[in-house]
Design a protein around this motif. Sequence first.
Motif, PDB file in Angstrom:
ATOM      1  N   SER A  44     -13.698   5.145  -0.947  1.00  0.00           N
ATOM      2  CA  SER A  44     -12.407   4.501  -1.159  1.00  0.00           C
ATOM      3  C   SER A  44     -12.554   2.990  -1.269  1.00  0.00           C
ATOM      4  O   SER A  44     -12.010   2.363  -2.185  1.00  0.00           O
ATOM      5  N   VAL A  63       0.857  -1.187   0.000  1.00  0.00           N
ATOM      6  CA  VAL A  63       0.000   0.000   0.000  1.00  0.00           C
ATOM      7  C   VAL A  63       0.898   1.244   0.000  1.00  0.00           C
ATOM      8  O   VAL A  63       1.152   1.839   1.049  1.00  0.00           O
ATOM      9  N   CYS A  80      -6.748   4.904  -3.819  1.00  0.00           N
ATOM     10  CA  CYS A  80      -7.786   4.808  -2.804  1.00  0.00           C
ATOM     11  C   CYS A  80      -7.316   5.186  -1.407  1.00  0.00           C
ATOM     12  O   CYS A  80      -8.146   5.377  -0.506  1.00  0.00           O
ATOM     13  N   GLY A  81      -6.010   5.314  -1.223  1.00  0.00           N
ATOM     14  CA  GLY A  81      -5.497   5.574   0.120  1.00  0.00           C
ATOM     15  C   GLY A  81      -4.839   6.922   0.323  1.00  0.00           C
ATOM     16  O   GLY A  81      -4.441   7.252   1.446  1.00  0.00           O
ATOM     17  N   GLY A 132      -8.268   9.259  -0.164  1.00  0.00           N
ATOM     18  CA  GLY A 132      -7.707   9.044   1.162  1.00  0.00           C
ATOM     19  C   GLY A 132      -8.043  10.104   2.181  1.00  0.00           C
ATOM     20  O   GLY A 132      -7.631   9.999   3.338  1.00  0.00           O
ATOM     21  N   GLU A 190     -13.961   7.369   3.231  1.00  0.00           N
ATOM     22  CA  GLU A 190     -13.634   5.969   3.494  1.00  0.00           C
ATOM     23  C   GLU A 190     -14.532   5.002   2.716  1.00  0.00           C
ATOM     24  O   GLU A 190     -14.046   4.020   2.127  1.00  0.00           O
ATOM     25  N   THR A 238       2.224   5.167  -0.859  1.00  0.00           N
ATOM     26  CA  THR A 238       1.680   6.514  -0.955  1.00  0.00           C
ATOM     27  C   THR A 238       2.302   7.200  -2.161  1.00  0.00           C
ATOM     28  O   THR A 238       3.282   6.721  -2.748  1.00  0.00           O
TER      29      THR A 238
END
Length: 276
Positions: free
Chosen positions: A145, A77, A205-206, A137, A142, A79
């Motif tokens: 996402s 995951v 999504c994050g 994100g 949430e 960034t």
Amino acid sequence: MSALDTHFAEREVVVGDGVRVACRVGGTRGPVIVLLHGISSGAASWLPCASLLAASARVIAWDAPGYGRSTPLPMAVPTAHDYAERLEQLLDALRVKPDLIVGHSLGALMASAYAAHASEAMQPDRFLLLSPALGYGAAGKEEKSREVARQRIEALETLGVDGLAQRGPARLLSPAATADARAWVSWNMARLNADGYRQAVALLCGDDIGRYLQERTKPVEIGCGAEDIVTTPAASAGLAQRFNLPFHAIPSAGHACYIEQPHAVAQVVRGALLPA
């Protein structure tokens, strides 16, 4: 394909122990323009636009980590900051300081992280974000996402990369797009790596583009295809208004504006260079 090999040739750059970044380079002189592709594409997709820019600039387009022959990032995951660090390693290995970084879609999120965190010595004079992916994100997103991640991964597992490539042009281009533009979108999408795509979905999504733009120190401009249904003109113009940034609407273009309208996008890119 002949132009891709002769005028926008691929090379691999070693940036660490076993870590490689594939990129394509066009032009031999002038300002350095770095091009960052989106979630469904790769370095080669920039060929129509890069060919126009290479007459008066050195153009570098990378395959993001997990795309093409580029080594994936080590975390599941990542960034945008993780991608930006890899980009800075590439530019350092090439011994170039960019004059302009252009990020499209998810590449705009990566470019924004570069603007916020890259060393001052490697900062370009300006940034141009085309059809920027805002990310999901931020607080309050949430549920959205989770839904976007589910849809993206389900489509990948159900359709496979080839299936995504077949349906891509209808979503990424305007209804008036040429057959060549549609074929080029499909050709580039068919070369996606499934694991690299999953990492990119996790990034989309994050993470949140706003957290980086509020920390930027360099000028940023935003553009968007007037017929973009993915990252809509309203959303892109809203982002520009939020951070008081110049906004450019690109006529007769969908999401993959630099493929559908390379001349118009090249003009916006050149304009972004002029103030510097």
